[in-house]
Motif scaffolding. Structure first.
Motif, mmCIF file in Angstrom:
data_model
loop_
_atom_site.group_PDB
_atom_site.id
_atom_site.type_symbol
_atom_site.label_atom_id
_atom_site.label_comp_id
_atom_site.label_asym_id
_atom_site.label_seq_id
_atom_site.Cartn_x
_atom_site.Cartn_y
_atom_site.Cartn_z
ATOM 1 N N GLU A 203 0.843 -1.203 0.000
ATOM 2 C CA GLU A 203 0.000 0.000 0.000
ATOM 3 C C GLU A 203 0.873 1.246 0.000
ATOM 4 O OE1 GLU A 203 -3.795 -1.788 2.551
ATOM 5 O OE2 GLU A 203 -2.220 -0.629 3.563
ATOM 6 N N GLY A 204 0.283 2.359 -0.404
ATOM 7 C CA GLY A 204 0.953 3.649 -0.347
ATOM 8 C C GLY A 204 -0.056 4.765 -0.402
ATOM 9 N N GLY A 205 0.278 5.911 0.237
ATOM 10 C CA GLY A 205 -0.668 7.021 0.235
ATOM 11 C C GLY A 205 -0.132 8.247 0.934
ATOM 12 N N VAL A 206 -1.057 9.120 1.312
ATOM 13 C CA VAL A 206 -0.704 10.393 1.964
ATOM 14 C C VAL A 206 -1.463 10.539 3.276
ATOM 15 C CG1 VAL A 206 -0.228 11.537 -0.228
ATOM 16 C CG2 VAL A 206 -2.528 11.649 0.736
ATOM 17 N N VAL A 207 -0.888 11.350 4.176
ATOM 18 C CA VAL A 207 -1.509 11.701 5.456
ATOM 19 C C VAL A 207 -1.706 13.209 5.468
ATOM 20 C CG1 VAL A 207 -1.305 11.657 7.952
ATOM 21 C CG2 VAL A 207 -0.387 9.777 6.598
ATOM 22 N N LEU A 208 -2.946 13.634 5.777
ATOM 23 C CA LEU A 208 -3.280 15.061 5.789
ATOM 24 C C LEU A 208 -3.613 15.514 7.198
ATOM 25 C CD1 LEU A 208 -5.613 15.101 2.647
ATOM 26 C CD2 LEU A 208 -3.175 15.633 2.726
ATOM 27 N N PHE A 209 -3.556 16.821 7.413
ATOM 28 C CA PHE A 209 -3.854 17.519 8.656
ATOM 29 C C PHE A 209 -2.632 17.531 9.574
ATOM 30 C CE2 PHE A 209 -7.671 17.904 6.785
ATOM 31 C CZ PHE A 209 -8.621 16.908 6.972
ATOM 32 N N LYS A 210 -2.767 18.243 10.685
ATOM 33 C CA LYS A 210 -1.615 18.556 11.523
ATOM 34 C C LYS A 210 -1.071 17.330 12.231
ATOM 35 C CE LYS A 210 -0.174 21.838 15.064
ATOM 36 N NZ LYS A 210 -0.565 22.943 15.949
ATOM 37 N N TYR A 211 0.262 17.258 12.277
ATOM 38 C CA TYR A 211 0.933 16.188 13.024
ATOM 39 C C TYR A 211 1.038 16.567 14.488
ATOM 40 C CZ TYR A 211 2.262 13.434 8.985
ATOM 41 O OH TYR A 211 2.239 12.634 7.883
#
Length: 412
Positions: free
Chosen positions: A404-412
């Motif tokens: 799998e692969g993707g992106v993470v959005l919003f504040k860390y």
């Protein structure tokens, strides 16, 4: 009927003679002298009795339809109701209601209601409602509601409600709700709701929810949620658990604390003011397109989400819902490694008409590498292994590597 009337008349005359022999003049609170009777009161109605209602003495035996007396120190039995202006010590039973202006010490039994203006100590059994103006202590049962103005202690059973304006203690059982205006110590069980306005020490068990306004020390178990406005010390077990501060254990689907928590949270989602809620968009070789919400704390995280096309795009629509829990550690600067275990529910919908199982479940393990490009954006790749199985039989449907692969959005 004539014999009954004659017998009752004879009793009234005899008791009246006995009452007259024990009559003396006593000053009343108003300054006037009133007759004081001590003895037997046989009564057809409150004004048709061997003992006048304006006496300031006490009655040791009362039998009648509807009686009124100053004090009762002994036994009172009425087919309709018994009224005692001051205190009752002994046993009072009525077909409809018992009313005592002062305190009751002993046993009260009524078909509808027992009402005491001051304290209650002993046993109170009423068909509908029990009311005590001040303290109540003992065994109290009412078919609908028990109401106490100040303190309640002992074994309290209400068909619907138990309500106390002040402190409560003991064992309280209610079909609907137990409400305590201030502190509660003991065990409280209800079909719907338990509320302690201040501190709760003991056990709260309800079908819907438990609420403690300040500190909870002990155990809360609810069908929907537990809420503690101050500090929860002990265990909260429900789908939803909320506290300001805590020490102990939270077990549920969603656990939340606002301040500090020294203990362990076991749930699908564990949250606090420092929890970061992040959106994950990714694709893979198992479920092709996925979206998830990651609830990330300092080290641990949980992910709830769903995806489409567990089968191939050439097949009819299929979907999945998943839950994952794991641990993340830093590797180098903005590079992090994490690992998690997950459960996936798979629905194949109309594909079941073409030889595919209607639904499956999968157990999966993953290792993830994540690089944070900015404070609000990251990218990740995943490798793992999993297998799907039938719900209704212990057979593996398929198994293999996960990529799998993707992106993470919003504040860390």
């Amino acid at each position: 009927m004539r014999r009954l009337t004659s017998s009752l008349a004879a009793l009234l005359i005899a008791a009246g003679t006995l009452s007259a022999q024990t009559t003396r003049e006593e000053p009343a609170p108003t300054g006037k002298k009133e007759k004081s009777h001590a003895g037997i009161n046989l009564s057809l109605w409150k004004n048709i009795a061997t003992q006048p209602t304006d006496t300031v003495g006490s009655t040791c035996l009362n039998l009648g339809l509807f009686s009124a007396m100053n004090r009762l120190n002994g036994l009172g039995v009425n087919l309709l109701a018994g009224v005692v202006r001051q205190d009752m010590n002994g046993v009072q039973a009525a077909g409809l209601a018992n009313l005592t202006g002062g305190s009751m010490r002993g046993v009260q039994v009524a078909g509808i209601s027992n009402v005491n203006g001051d304290h209650l100590a002993g046993v109170s059994l009423s068909g509908l409602v029990g009311i005590t103006g001040n303290h109540a202590q003992g065994v109290i049962f009412s078919g609908l509601t028990n109401i106490t103005g100040n303190r309640t202690g002992g074994i309290i059973i209400g068909g619907l409600l138990n309500i106390t304006g002040g402190h409560s203690s003991g064992v309280h059982l209610a079909g609907l709700a137990n409400l305590s205006g201030e502190n509660f110590n003991g065990a409280t069980l209800s079909g719907l709701l338990n509320i302690a306005g201040a501190n709760m020490q003991g056990i709260q068990v309800s079908g819907l929810g438990n609420i403690s306004g300040e500190t909870m020390r002990g155990l809360q178990i609810a069908g929907l949620g537990n809420v503690t406005g101050g500090t929860a010390i002990g265990a909260q077990i429900a789908p939803l658990n909320v506290t300001k501060d805590g020490k102990g254990l939270q077990i549920g689907l969603f656990n939340y604390y606002k301040g500090n928590f020294d203990g362990f949270q076991l749930g699908l989602v564990n949250a606090n003011p420092d929890t970061r809620v992040q959106l994950m968009l990714f694709g893979g070789n198992r479920t092709k397109l996925n979206v998830g919400a990651r609830f990330k704390n300092r080290l641990f995280y949980t992910i709830l989400g769903g995806g489409t096309h567990y089968l191939d795009f050439s097949d009819k629509f299929s979907a999945s819902f998943f839950y994952r829990a794991g641990l993340e550690l830093p590797l180098y600067k903005q590079l992090f490694v994490s690992g998690d275990l997950g459960f996936q529910h798979i629905e194949n919908f109309k594909n079941k008409d073409h030889g595919f199982p209607a639904r499956l479940y999968a157990l999966q393990a993953r290792v993830n590498l994540e690089y944070r490009l900015t404070d609000r954006l990251g990218v990740f790749v995943t490798g793992g292994y999993g297998g799907s199985r039938y719900y209704n039989r212990g057979v593996t449907y398929d198994k293999g590597v996960i990529l799998e692969g993707g992106v993470v959005l919003f504040k860390y």
